[in-house]
Write a protein that holds these residues in place. Sequence first.
Motif, PDB file in Angstrom:
ATOM      1  N   LEU A  22      -7.802  10.976  -5.096  1.00 54.56           N
ATOM      2  CA  LEU A  22      -8.575  12.145  -4.702  1.00 54.56           C
ATOM      3  C   LEU A  22      -9.921  12.041  -5.404  1.00 54.56           C
ATOM      4  CD1 LEU A  22      -5.688  14.644  -5.291  1.00 54.56           C
ATOM      5  CD2 LEU A  22      -6.892  14.452  -3.102  1.00 54.56           C
ATOM      6  N   VAL A  23     -10.979  11.724  -4.651  1.00 55.49           N
ATOM      7  CA  VAL A  23     -12.320  11.580  -5.220  1.00 55.49           C
ATOM      8  C   VAL A  23     -13.164  12.725  -4.692  1.00 55.49           C
ATOM      9  CG1 VAL A  23     -14.339  10.098  -5.480  1.00 55.49           C
ATOM     10  CG2 VAL A  23     -12.057   9.067  -5.285  1.00 55.49           C
ATOM     11  N   ARG A  24     -13.398  13.706  -5.567  1.00 57.42           N
ATOM     12  CA  ARG A  24     -14.200  14.870  -5.199  1.00 57.42           C
ATOM     13  C   ARG A  24     -15.580  14.730  -5.819  1.00 57.42           C
ATOM     14  NH1 ARG A  24     -12.682  21.262  -5.599  1.00 57.42           N
ATOM     15  NH2 ARG A  24     -14.347  21.907  -4.209  1.00 57.42           N
ATOM     16  N   LEU A  25     -16.596  14.887  -4.999  1.00 51.98           N
ATOM     17  CA  LEU A  25     -17.978  14.785  -5.458  1.00 51.98           C
ATOM     18  C   LEU A  25     -18.439  16.106  -6.068  1.00 51.98           C
ATOM     19  CD1 LEU A  25     -19.453  12.831  -2.427  1.00 51.98           C
ATOM     20  CD2 LEU A  25     -18.264  11.957  -4.448  1.00 51.98           C
ATOM     21  N   ALA A  26     -19.532  16.068  -6.803  1.00 51.42           N
ATOM     22  CA  ALA A  26     -20.059  17.269  -7.465  1.00 51.42           C
ATOM     23  C   ALA A  26     -20.378  18.376  -6.467  1.00 51.42           C
ATOM     24  CB  ALA A  26     -21.299  16.910  -8.276  1.00 51.42           C
ATOM     25  N   ASP A  27     -20.731  18.007  -5.230  1.00 51.69           N
ATOM     26  CA  ASP A  27     -21.070  19.021  -4.221  1.00 51.69           C
ATOM     27  C   ASP A  27     -19.839  19.550  -3.483  1.00 51.69           C
ATOM     28  OD1 ASP A  27     -20.386  16.959  -2.473  1.00 51.69           O
ATOM     29  OD2 ASP A  27     -22.396  16.749  -1.628  1.00 51.69           O
ATOM     30  N   GLY A  28     -18.630  19.128  -3.894  1.00 52.60           N
ATOM     31  CA  GLY A  28     -17.395  19.639  -3.300  1.00 52.60           C
ATOM     32  C   GLY A  28     -16.832  18.798  -2.172  1.00 52.60           C
ATOM     33  N   ARG A  29     -17.602  17.804  -1.701  1.00 55.34           N
ATOM     34  CA  ARG A  29     -17.086  16.928  -0.652  1.00 55.34           C
ATOM     35  C   ARG A  29     -16.117  15.904  -1.253  1.00 55.34           C
ATOM     36  NH1 ARG A  29     -21.844  14.057   1.916  1.00 55.34           N
ATOM     37  NH2 ARG A  29     -22.432  13.966  -0.273  1.00 55.34           N
ATOM     38  N   HIS A 125     -16.826  13.973   3.050  1.00 53.83           N
ATOM     39  CA  HIS A 125     -16.578  15.053   4.016  1.00 53.83           C
ATOM     40  C   HIS A 125     -16.314  16.364   3.286  1.00 53.83           C
ATOM     41  CE1 HIS A 125     -16.281  12.365   7.466  1.00 53.83           C
ATOM     42  NE2 HIS A 125     -15.576  11.560   6.697  1.00 53.83           N
ATOM     43  N   THR A 126     -16.741  17.449   3.895  1.00 52.43           N
ATOM     44  CA  THR A 126     -16.499  18.778   3.328  1.00 52.43           C
ATOM     45  C   THR A 126     -15.025  19.147   3.501  1.00 52.43           C
ATOM     46  OG1 THR A 126     -16.913  19.945   5.409  1.00 52.43           O
ATOM     47  CG2 THR A 126     -18.825  19.544   3.951  1.00 52.43           C
ATOM     48  N   GLN A 128     -13.893  21.830   4.773  1.00 52.38           N
ATOM     49  CA  GLN A 128     -13.736  22.398   6.109  1.00 52.38           C
ATOM     50  C   GLN A 128     -13.559  21.299   7.153  1.00 52.38           C
ATOM     51  OE1 GLN A 128     -16.842  25.038   7.405  1.00 52.38           O
ATOM     52  NE2 GLN A 128     -15.970  25.276   9.438  1.00 52.38           N
ATOM     53  N   ALA A 129     -14.376  20.255   7.098  1.00 51.81           N
ATOM     54  CA  ALA A 129     -14.253  19.163   8.063  1.00 51.81           C
ATOM     55  C   ALA A 129     -12.904  18.470   7.920  1.00 51.81           C
ATOM     56  CB  ALA A 129     -15.384  18.152   7.873  1.00 51.81           C
ATOM     57  N   ILE A 130     -12.480  18.260   6.694  1.00 54.37           N
ATOM     58  CA  ILE A 130     -11.199  17.585   6.457  1.00 54.37           C
ATOM     59  C   ILE A 130     -10.048  18.377   7.057  1.00 54.37           C
ATOM     60  CG2 ILE A 130      -9.557  16.935   4.655  1.00 54.37           C
ATOM     61  CD1 ILE A 130     -12.070  16.262   2.911  1.00 54.37           C
ATOM     62  N   LEU A 131     -10.045  19.672   6.835  1.00 51.57           N
ATOM     63  CA  LEU A 131      -8.909  20.496   7.246  1.00 51.57           C
ATOM     64  C   LEU A 131      -8.981  20.979   8.692  1.00 51.57           C
ATOM     65  CD1 LEU A 131      -8.433  22.580   3.978  1.00 51.57           C
ATOM     66  CD2 LEU A 131      -7.229  20.497   4.700  1.00 51.57           C
ATOM     67  N   GLN A 132     -10.167  20.913   9.311  1.00 49.59           N
ATOM     68  CA  GLN A 132     -10.291  21.458  10.658  1.00 49.59           C
ATOM     69  C   GLN A 132     -10.786  20.478  11.714  1.00 49.59           C
ATOM     70  OE1 GLN A 132     -12.794  24.921  10.304  1.00 49.59           O
ATOM     71  NE2 GLN A 132     -11.252  26.070   9.197  1.00 49.59           N
ATOM     72  N   ASP A 133     -11.590  19.494  11.335  1.00 48.35           N
ATOM     73  CA  ASP A 133     -12.282  18.703  12.347  1.00 48.35           C
ATOM     74  C   ASP A 133     -11.853  17.241  12.445  1.00 48.35           C
ATOM     75  OD1 ASP A 133     -13.810  21.003  12.782  1.00 48.35           O
ATOM     76  OD2 ASP A 133     -15.319  20.390  11.309  1.00 48.35           O
ATOM     77  N   VAL A 137      -4.834  11.491   7.947  1.00 52.29           N
ATOM     78  CA  VAL A 137      -3.441  11.140   7.688  1.00 52.29           C
ATOM     79  C   VAL A 137      -2.734  12.418   7.223  1.00 52.29           C
ATOM     80  CG1 VAL A 137      -1.925   9.786   6.194  1.00 52.29           C
ATOM     81  CG2 VAL A 137      -4.045   8.761   7.085  1.00 52.29           C
ATOM     82  N   PRO A 138      -1.645  12.840   7.878  1.00 50.30           N
ATOM     83  CA  PRO A 138      -1.044  14.149   7.579  1.00 50.30           C
ATOM     84  C   PRO A 138      -0.664  14.377   6.115  1.00 50.30           C
ATOM     85  CG  PRO A 138      -0.155  13.298   9.613  1.00 50.30           C
ATOM     86  CD  PRO A 138      -0.995  12.196   9.020  1.00 50.30           C
ATOM     87  N   TYR A 139      -0.049  13.401   5.466  1.00 49.04           N
ATOM     88  CA  TYR A 139       0.346  13.642   4.074  1.00 49.04           C
ATOM     89  C   TYR A 139      -0.875  13.701   3.165  1.00 49.04           C
ATOM     90  CZ  TYR A 139       0.978   8.563   4.877  1.00 49.04           C
ATOM     91  OH  TYR A 139       0.855   7.264   5.288  1.00 49.04           O
ATOM     92  N   ASP A 140      -1.936  12.951   3.468  1.00 50.61           N
ATOM     93  CA  ASP A 140      -3.163  13.070   2.697  1.00 50.61           C
ATOM     94  C   ASP A 140      -3.837  14.416   2.962  1.00 50.61           C
ATOM     95  OD1 ASP A 140      -2.722  10.572   1.608  1.00 50.61           O
ATOM     96  OD2 ASP A 140      -4.288   9.566   2.780  1.00 50.61           O
ATOM     97  N   ALA A 141      -3.778  14.893   4.204  1.00 51.81           N
ATOM     98  CA  ALA A 141      -4.344  16.207   4.531  1.00 51.81           C
ATOM     99  C   ALA A 141      -3.642  17.295   3.725  1.00 51.81           C
ATOM    100  CB  ALA A 141      -4.233  16.479   6.026  1.00 51.81           C
ATOM    101  N   PHE A 142      -2.319  17.188   3.582  1.00 53.97           N
ATOM    102  CA  PHE A 142      -1.573  18.185   2.811  1.00 53.97           C
ATOM    103  C   PHE A 142      -1.979  18.126   1.334  1.00 53.97           C
ATOM    104  CE2 PHE A 142       2.413  19.568   0.596  1.00 53.97           C
ATOM    105  CZ  PHE A 142       2.299  20.912   0.915  1.00 53.97           C
ATOM    106  N   ALA A 143      -2.076  16.926   0.764  1.00 53.73           N
ATOM    107  CA  ALA A 143      -2.491  16.789  -0.631  1.00 53.73           C
ATOM    108  C   ALA A 143      -3.913  17.327  -0.816  1.00 53.73           C
ATOM    109  CB  ALA A 143      -2.402  15.334  -1.071  1.00 53.73           C
ATOM    110  N   LEU A 144      -4.803  17.048   0.127  1.00 56.82           N
ATOM    111  CA  LEU A 144      -6.166  17.569   0.054  1.00 56.82           C
ATOM    112  C   LEU A 144      -6.171  19.095   0.160  1.00 56.82           C
ATOM    113  CD1 LEU A 144      -7.819  14.770   2.125  1.00 56.82           C
ATOM    114  CD2 LEU A 144      -8.662  15.516  -0.123  1.00 56.82           C
ATOM    115  N   PHE A 145      -5.356  19.645   1.052  1.00 55.01           N
ATOM    116  CA  PHE A 145      -5.238  21.100   1.172  1.00 55.01           C
ATOM    117  C   PHE A 145      -4.835  21.708  -0.174  1.00 55.01           C
ATOM    118  CE2 PHE A 145      -2.563  24.826   1.694  1.00 55.01           C
ATOM    119  CZ  PHE A 145      -3.407  25.685   2.397  1.00 55.01           C
ATOM    120  N   LEU A 146      -3.833  21.102  -0.827  1.00 54.88           N
ATOM    121  CA  LEU A 146      -3.381  21.609  -2.121  1.00 54.88           C
ATOM    122  C   LEU A 146      -4.475  21.464  -3.180  1.00 54.88           C
ATOM    123  CD1 LEU A 146       0.274  20.247  -2.182  1.00 54.88           C
ATOM    124  CD2 LEU A 146      -0.510  22.551  -1.589  1.00 54.88           C
ATOM    125  N   HIS A 147      -5.206  20.354  -3.157  1.00 51.17           N
ATOM    126  CA  HIS A 147      -6.281  20.143  -4.124  1.00 51.17           C
ATOM    127  C   HIS A 147      -7.412  21.142  -3.894  1.00 51.17           C
ATOM    128  CE1 HIS A 147      -9.398  17.887  -6.381  1.00 51.17           C
ATOM    129  NE2 HIS A 147      -8.364  17.626  -7.157  1.00 51.17           N
TER     130      HIS A 147
END
Length: 163
Positions: A22-29, A125-126, A128-133, A137-147
Amino acid sequence: MSDHAFVDAPLPLVPRPAVAALVRLADGRYLLQLRDDIPGIWYPDHWGLFGGAIEAGETPEQALVREVREELGVEPLSHGYFMRLTFDFAFAGLETMPRDYFEVTLPTTDPSELVLGEGRAVAAHTPQAILQDLRVVPYDAFALFLHINNAKIKGDADHAHAR
């Protein structure tokens, strides 16, 4: 590759214990990889986290460092355990397989400075883009949602009154 390569791929899929960054940038992307569009891999042509299978004799942490080096051409500056998803493959006569997720800090967060060693693209990616657009990969989407929702899930004081 056909529009149905994900569904119609003739090759067997082999589940293995794995790690993801999970690599989160300073701007939240978040930095994501567009996976190759080839048969025989899990979720071809989907956006996902960097990472992969744990090799024999490796710890999850060693696998994470190796995968980041192979896929992005850099050594992580730091990494910390975030969570584990466990998949039960008993239906196929196999054991359970873990996928460990780590929060990773890279020496650069500029995608143009990274050397993509696997996949078709790297991009930030923001949430919002990750979760909506995006097709993620479904299991990565779930981990990102939790993060992304970590503070809300923990019930931090700032978010507790907003419920």
